[in-house]
Structure formats: C-alpha cells, structure tokens
Motif scaffolding. Structure first.
Motif, PDB file in Angstrom:
ATOM      1  N   LEU A   1     -23.111  50.354  79.921  1.00 23.46           N
ATOM      2  CA  LEU A   1     -22.795  51.660  80.523  1.00 23.46           C
ATOM      3  C   LEU A   1     -21.287  51.860  80.624  1.00 23.46           C
ATOM      4  O   LEU A   1     -20.571  51.011  81.165  1.00 23.46           O
ATOM      5  CB  LEU A   1     -23.411  51.748  81.927  1.00 23.46           C
ATOM      6  CG  LEU A   1     -23.066  53.005  82.742  1.00 23.46           C
ATOM      7  CD1 LEU A   1     -23.554  54.275  82.052  1.00 23.46           C
ATOM      8  CD2 LEU A   1     -23.670  52.909  84.159  1.00 23.46           C
ATOM      9  N   ARG A   2     -20.825  52.988  80.092  1.00 23.04           N
ATOM     10  CA  ARG A   2     -19.407  53.333  80.211  1.00 23.04           C
ATOM     11  C   ARG A   2     -19.292  54.658  80.966  1.00 23.04           C
ATOM     12  O   ARG A   2     -19.822  55.674  80.519  1.00 23.04           O
ATOM     13  CB  ARG A   2     -18.803  53.474  78.814  1.00 23.04           C
ATOM     14  CG  ARG A   2     -17.374  53.908  78.861  1.00 23.04           C
ATOM     15  CD  ARG A   2     -16.764  53.929  77.492  1.00 23.04           C
ATOM     16  NE  ARG A   2     -15.315  54.008  77.610  1.00 23.04           N
ATOM     17  CZ  ARG A   2     -14.495  54.101  76.583  1.00 23.04           C
ATOM     18  NH1 ARG A   2     -14.974  54.109  75.358  1.00 23.04           N
ATOM     19  NH2 ARG A   2     -13.205  54.175  76.763  1.00 23.04           N
ATOM     20  N   VAL A   3     -18.607  54.633  82.105  1.00 21.89           N
ATOM     21  CA  VAL A   3     -18.458  55.844  82.909  1.00 21.89           C
ATOM     22  C   VAL A   3     -17.035  56.369  82.741  1.00 21.89           C
ATOM     23  O   VAL A   3     -16.068  55.648  82.995  1.00 21.89           O
ATOM     24  CB  VAL A   3     -18.734  55.564  84.404  1.00 21.89           C
ATOM     25  CG1 VAL A   3     -18.560  56.845  85.222  1.00 21.89           C
ATOM     26  CG2 VAL A   3     -20.135  54.991  84.592  1.00 21.89           C
ATOM     27  N   VAL A   4     -16.934  57.620  82.301  1.00 22.89           N
ATOM     28  CA  VAL A   4     -15.621  58.257  82.166  1.00 22.89           C
ATOM     29  C   VAL A   4     -15.562  59.391  83.197  1.00 22.89           C
ATOM     30  O   VAL A   4     -16.359  60.332  83.138  1.00 22.89           O
ATOM     31  CB  VAL A   4     -15.433  58.842  80.747  1.00 22.89           C
ATOM     32  CG1 VAL A   4     -14.055  59.487  80.610  1.00 22.89           C
ATOM     33  CG2 VAL A   4     -15.652  57.775  79.686  1.00 22.89           C
ATOM     34  N   SER A   5     -14.661  59.284  84.159  1.00 25.90           N
ATOM     35  CA  SER A   5     -14.513  60.347  85.161  1.00 25.90           C
ATOM     36  C   SER A   5     -13.538  61.381  84.623  1.00 25.90           C
ATOM     37  O   SER A   5     -12.501  61.018  84.072  1.00 25.90           O
ATOM     38  CB  SER A   5     -13.962  59.780  86.471  1.00 25.90           C
ATOM     39  OG  SER A   5     -14.754  58.695  86.883  1.00 25.90           O
ATOM     40  N   VAL A   6     -13.881  62.651  84.806  1.00 30.53           N
ATOM     41  CA  VAL A   6     -13.007  63.718  84.289  1.00 30.53           C
ATOM     42  C   VAL A   6     -12.707  64.680  85.433  1.00 30.53           C
ATOM     43  O   VAL A   6     -13.617  65.309  85.991  1.00 30.53           O
ATOM     44  CB  VAL A   6     -13.687  64.475  83.126  1.00 30.53           C
ATOM     45  CG1 VAL A   6     -12.680  65.412  82.472  1.00 30.53           C
ATOM     46  CG2 VAL A   6     -14.256  63.504  82.092  1.00 30.53           C
ATOM     47  N   LEU A   7     -11.435  64.780  85.786  1.00 25.88           N
ATOM     48  CA  LEU A   7     -11.037  65.602  86.930  1.00 25.88           C
ATOM     49  C   LEU A   7     -10.186  66.780  86.483  1.00 25.88           C
ATOM     50  O   LEU A   7      -9.244  66.609  85.711  1.00 25.88           O
ATOM     51  CB  LEU A   7     -10.224  64.756  87.913  1.00 25.88           C
ATOM     52  CG  LEU A   7     -10.986  63.630  88.605  1.00 25.88           C
ATOM     53  CD1 LEU A   7     -10.032  62.804  89.448  1.00 25.88           C
ATOM     54  CD2 LEU A   7     -12.093  64.206  89.470  1.00 25.88           C
ATOM     55  N   GLU A   8     -10.537  67.962  87.018  1.00 32.33           N
ATOM     56  CA  GLU A   8      -9.686  69.123  86.718  1.00 32.33           C
ATOM     57  C   GLU A   8      -8.327  68.941  87.347  1.00 32.33           C
ATOM     58  O   GLU A   8      -7.303  69.284  86.780  1.00 32.33           O
ATOM     59  CB  GLU A   8     -10.345  70.393  87.258  1.00 32.33           C
ATOM     60  CG  GLU A   8     -11.412  70.916  86.341  1.00 32.33           C
ATOM     61  CD  GLU A   8     -11.960  72.258  86.812  1.00 32.33           C
ATOM     62  OE1 GLU A   8     -11.230  73.042  87.426  1.00 32.33           O
ATOM     63  OE2 GLU A   8     -13.152  72.484  86.561  1.00 32.33           O
ATOM     64  N   SER A   9      -8.328  68.430  88.570  1.00 30.33           N
ATOM     65  CA  SER A   9      -7.061  68.176  89.236  1.00 30.33           C
ATOM     66  C   SER A   9      -7.012  66.707  89.627  1.00 30.33           C
ATOM     67  O   SER A   9      -7.904  66.215  90.319  1.00 30.33           O
ATOM     68  CB  SER A   9      -6.936  69.042  90.484  1.00 30.33           C
ATOM     69  OG  SER A   9      -5.896  68.529  91.283  1.00 30.33           O
ATOM     70  N   THR A  10      -5.993  66.025  89.166  1.00 23.26           N
ATOM     71  CA  THR A  10      -5.912  64.592  89.455  1.00 23.26           C
ATOM     72  C   THR A  10      -5.042  64.317  90.684  1.00 23.26           C
ATOM     73  O   THR A  10      -4.847  63.183  91.067  1.00 23.26           O
ATOM     74  CB  THR A  10      -5.331  63.836  88.248  1.00 23.26           C
ATOM     75  OG1 THR A  10      -4.138  64.503  87.835  1.00 23.26           O
ATOM     76  CG2 THR A  10      -6.315  63.793  87.107  1.00 23.26           C
ATOM     77  N   ALA A  11      -4.538  65.401  91.324  1.00 25.76           N
ATOM     78  CA  ALA A  11      -3.705  65.208  92.515  1.00 25.76           C
ATOM     79  C   ALA A  11      -4.577  64.872  93.724  1.00 25.76           C
ATOM     80  O   ALA A  11      -5.743  65.265  93.790  1.00 25.76           O
ATOM     81  CB  ALA A  11      -2.925  66.492  92.783  1.00 25.76           C
ATOM     82  N   ALA A  12      -4.005  64.162  94.663  1.00 18.27           N
ATOM     83  CA  ALA A  12      -4.735  63.845  95.896  1.00 18.27           C
ATOM     84  C   ALA A  12      -4.859  65.116  96.741  1.00 18.27           C
ATOM     85  O   ALA A  12      -4.015  66.000  96.686  1.00 18.27           O
ATOM     86  CB  ALA A  12      -3.984  62.779  96.673  1.00 18.27           C
ATOM     87  N   THR A  13      -5.976  65.230  97.485  1.00 17.90           N
ATOM     88  CA  THR A  13      -6.112  66.319  98.462  1.00 17.90           C
ATOM     89  C   THR A  13      -6.245  65.669  99.833  1.00 17.90           C
ATOM     90  O   THR A  13      -6.334  64.448  99.946  1.00 17.90           O
ATOM     91  CB  THR A  13      -7.375  67.166  98.191  1.00 17.90           C
ATOM     92  OG1 THR A  13      -8.519  66.335  98.434  1.00 17.90           O
ATOM     93  CG2 THR A  13      -7.402  67.689  96.772  1.00 17.90           C
ATOM     94  N   ASP A  14      -6.310  66.513 100.873  1.00 16.83           N
ATOM     95  CA  ASP A  14      -6.433  65.962 102.239  1.00 16.83           C
ATOM     96  C   ASP A  14      -7.682  65.109 102.365  1.00 16.83           C
ATOM     97  O   ASP A  14      -7.705  64.107 103.048  1.00 16.83           O
ATOM     98  CB  ASP A  14      -6.528  67.109 103.262  1.00 16.83           C
ATOM     99  CG  ASP A  14      -5.173  67.777 103.413  1.00 16.83           C
ATOM    100  OD1 ASP A  14      -4.195  67.219 102.869  1.00 16.83           O
ATOM    101  OD2 ASP A  14      -5.113  68.838 104.050  1.00 16.83           O
ATOM    102  N   SER A  15      -8.751  65.550 101.668  1.00 19.22           N
ATOM    103  CA  SER A  15     -10.036  64.878 101.893  1.00 19.22           C
ATOM    104  C   SER A  15     -10.401  63.880 100.796  1.00 19.22           C
ATOM    105  O   SER A  15     -11.411  63.211 100.890  1.00 19.22           O
ATOM    106  CB  SER A  15     -11.143  65.933 102.004  1.00 19.22           C
ATOM    107  OG  SER A  15     -11.136  66.709 100.831  1.00 19.22           O
ATOM    108  N   SER A  16      -9.613  63.821  99.725  1.00 13.63           N
ATOM    109  CA  SER A  16      -9.996  62.878  98.671  1.00 13.63           C
ATOM    110  C   SER A  16      -8.757  62.271  98.026  1.00 13.63           C
ATOM    111  O   SER A  16      -7.699  62.895  97.975  1.00 13.63           O
ATOM    112  CB  SER A  16     -10.834  63.598  97.617  1.00 13.63           C
ATOM    113  OG  SER A  16     -10.040  64.526  96.928  1.00 13.63           O
TER     114      SER A  16
END
Ligand SMILES: NC(=O)C1=CN([C@@H]2O[C@H](COP(=O)(O)OP(=O)(O)OC[C@H]3O[C@@H](n4cnc5c(N)ncnc54)[C@H](O)[C@@H]3O)[C@@H](O)[C@H]2O)C=CC1
Length: 410
Positions: free
Chosen positions: A303-318
């Motif tokens: 299993l290969r999991v590739v995470s894809v984020l629209e915004s890679t910046a940190a937010t207050d909650s994540s």
C-alpha cells in the motif's frame, strides 16, 4: 417484445426539458389520486424530486442494457421496502407517470408512445416487485442500529460507529440509506467506511453539509445510544472478484470512506494486489483518516498512500504539510495522478466531490487506465445526466455498470 427505447427517449426528452414542472405535476397527480401515499414521503419533497428524475433518467438510458437495468431496478426494489411500498403502489405511480408524459410530451405523444411507456413501466415494476419479494425472504426492510461510537475529528465531521440489531451483510465499497430519529422519512446515502468485521459494526464518516438535514443531525445532534434506521446495502463500486490487477484509488475528503473499506478488503485477500491511494483534501486537518491509513501502510508494503493538499500551510486547527508523515503533494488531488503511473494494468476507484471525480477520471485515462476499469458511484455529468463507470468506454468491451444508479428512490 423488445422495448421501443427510441420512442421512450424521444418523449422523455420533453420531461427532461421541463423537469421541475413535470415532476411537480407527477407528484400532484399521484397524491391527488392516492392521498394515503403522501405520508410515505418526507415533508420536504425537494430531494425526492431529484431522486425521481435521477431514477427515471437511469431507466431510460439503460433500456437497451438488460443487465444494468435489472441490477439497478433490483436494488431500487429492495431499497423501496423500507418505505413500506406494496405492489399496488406501482400501479398508482405508473398511472401518474403516464399522465405526466401525456401532458408534457404532448407534441410527440401517440398511442404507440403510450404502449411503449406502459410496456417499459410494467417491466420495471415487475423487476422491482420481484426483487423486493425475493429480498423479503431473508432480510428485513430496514435495520435498527445503535450509535455506539462517536468521534468528531473536526467541527463539522463525525465518525460514527453503528451496531445494527441483526446481521448486516454488505460488500466493501457499498453504501446505505440512513434515517435519523430527528427527521422521520428522510433518508440519505452514506458510504460504509470499513470492510465487514466479525463484530458486525459499521463505521460512517459524515460531513455536515450546509442545510443538510440528516448530515446535520448526525454530526451535531447525535448522542451515544441514539438509534438510527438503515436501509439495505446498495451500490456496485466494489472489488471485481475476477480481477487481480493492481489498484489506483483516488479519494477526495469524505470520499475516502468506501475506498478505505476496499483497501481493508484488499488487506485480507490471499493474493497481493498493490494499491496506490491518492488522498486529497483542502488542508491537512481534513485528512482525518490519515492516521489509520498510515498504520495500514506500515503493516502492508503493497500500500502506497500519497496525501495531496490544496494548501500545505499550517492552520490554527491543523499542522502544515511538513508535519505530515509520508508522501505529501501540493495541489488538487486529480492533478497528482500524472506524476505517478502509468497505470495501464490498473483497476481504478474514484470517490469524492463530483468535479473532482470527473477530473480524476480524465487524469486516470491519460495515465492509461481503461474507462471500463474505472469504478465509481453514479456521477452527475455537466449536462444534467449521469455518468456510469463503463460509459464512453474506448471499445474495449462493455464492462459492467458501477454507477450509483441505485441511490435514488422514486
Ligand atoms: N460514495 C460516494 O459517492 C461518496 C461521495 N462523497 C462525496 O465526496 C465529497 C466530499 O466532500 P468534502 O469532504 O467536503 O471534500 P472537499 O470538497 O474538501 O474536496 C476534497 C478533495 O477534492 C478536490 N477537489 C475539490 N473540488 C475539485 C475540483 N473542482 N477539481 C478537482 N479537484 C477538486 C480537493 O482538491 C480535495 O483534494 C462530497 O461531495 C460527498 O458527497 C463522500 C462519500 C461517499
């Protein structure tokens, strides 16, 4: 006698062009002639109207595809048991439908058109009634289930664990219709997020959508010990048992739910089937199932999991992307596919927001996946119709339909 699908499509186009008024007229006729039937429907009919139209569209488009039609109508017939539908209700619906067609398709209406519709409707009703009767021999019309687990990984998202009051047999990738106590007669579809377990528990991942009755009730008003009603399992976005191809899965947001169930199933197969999963979200905090998938990946080298984020910046909650483990890409999830592959030999599974799914299908095809090997639930196309998995195949056999055709009760 073969169905006159050309005539049916031609006359249906008139309803298609005036669907709001036509469906309003249909329900008006139905309820005026059969007042008792109104109480089988929810107080607000907006979603119901859309379902009727979706189902009719699916039937009309599949009149020449006996296998798909039968599968769709059988699911629909089984699922209609939970509304208390009896055989005589089909006659009432048929009369209202033909009256609606007669009125809205008047310019093209003829005795021949009426005969064609009656024959098609009788066939459809027979398939639904027979499937419901067969189903009633071994399954209840609905299940009661207790909420025995409730987590809110985010403000508008809940992970629910349900314990049905009796055996609930389903395939990974399937979904069910659920009714919350707060909204009687309002049923909404949710994908089951786990493969079947010996404890018979079901996990759901629910995002409260703005104005969503059932999703809002589940996320914001449900307590441990509450009871919900479940319809039978539906949908055919499931593993092809005859295939041993590797898999590429593309999930957007809560669309991870059925794909996680499928990956859990792959983990239990005797034969190894490598899986590449693209799991997309706007922010890292939306990748709520990532810890579970990371654990699965650690235990399963296929299993290969590739995470894809629209915004890679940190937010207050994540946290930001840098704080996430594993392979993290930036952008929209379908766009990440091109950097991997090719996937000529793969079966593909796609689930998420419709625009993401359409884009993912395009990218998967560009990466070499055959259209007939791309599995997904029913997907609205940009013309107001619906795409099925096998639609527009490049002539490599018809494959089978995996659309969420059966998601829509009349
Ligand atoms: N079986 C099914 O059909 C299921 C369907 N869903 C659907 O999945 C959706 C999930 O919603 P959320 O969790 O709010 O996810 P979301 O709306 O935050 O989107 C998640 C991902 O989709 C991508 N995306 C969004 N719009 C896109 C576009 N126009 N083009 C390309 N990529 C795009 C984003 O980049 C992100 O990676 C809902 O629409 C839900 O109905 C969810 C579970 C099961």
């Amino acid at each position: 006698m073969p169905l006159n699908s050309r005539l049916i499509e031609e006359t249906f186009a008139y309803i298609d062009n005036d669907r709001e008024r036509a469906i309003g007229y249909f329900y008006g006729r139905l309820f005026a002639a059969n007042p008792g039937v109104r109480s089988m429907f929810p107080p607000a009919m907006d979603v119901q109207r859309d379902r009727l139209f979706t189902a009719l569209t699916a039937i009309v488009r599949n009149l020449d595809n006996a296998e798909t039609l039968n599968s769709f109508l059988s699911h629909l017939g089984r699922d209609h048991r939970k509304f208390g539908v009896e055989p005589h209700h089909y006659e009432a619906v048929g009369s209202a439908l033909v009256a609606t067609l007669r009125r809205f398709a008047a310019p093209a209406w003829s005795q021949e058109a009426e005969r064609a519709w009656l024959a098609a409707y009788q066939l459809a009703a027979r398939m639904m009634i027979e499937a419901a009767e067969e189903h009633s021999a071994w399954a209840p019309p609905w299940w009661h289930a207790d909420v025995i687990g409730l987590e809110r990984p985010q403000r508008h998202l809940a992970r629910l664990t349900l314990r049905p009051n009796q055996g609930y047999s389903y395939l990974p990738g399937q979904y069910l219709m659920l009714q919350a106590a707060r909204w009687p007669r309002v049923w909404r579809p949710y994908s089951i997020a786990n493969a079947p377990q010996s404890d018979n528990l079901l996990h759901l991942l629910v995002r409260a959508v703005p104005g969503g009755w059932v999703s809002g009730a589940l996320v914001h008003h449900t307590r441990l010990g509450d009871s919900v009603l479940l319809g039978p399992p539906l949908g055919s976005m499931v593993l092809d048992a005859a295939s041993d191809r590797p898999l590429v899965c593309v999930a957007g947001g809560t669309g991870i739910a059925p794909l996680k169930a499928i990956i859990e199933q792959v983990a239990s197969l005797p034969r190894r089937r490598p899986v590449t999963l693209f799991y997309g979200a706007a922010h890292s905090g939306d990748l709520t199932e990532k810890p579970t998938l990371d654990r699965l990946q650690s235990a399963n080298p296929w299993l290969r999991v590739v995470s894809v984020l629209e915004s890679t910046a940190a937010t207050d909650s994540s946290p930001g992307a840098a704080a996430l483990s594993g392979d993290v890409r930036c952008g929209r999830v379908p766009d990440a596919i091109a950097a991997f592959g090719p996937f000529h030999e793969h079966d593909a599974y796609v689930c998420g927001p419709p625009a993401m799914m359409r884009s993912a299908i395009t990218q998967l095809r560009a990466a070499g996946v055959r259209r007939s090997r791309i599995f997904h639930d029913l997907l609205p196309d940009e013309d107001g119709g619906y795409l099925r998995s096998a639609e527009a195949d490049e002539g490599a056999g018809t494959g089978s339909a995996h659309g969420r055709l059966d998601r829509s009760p009349l």
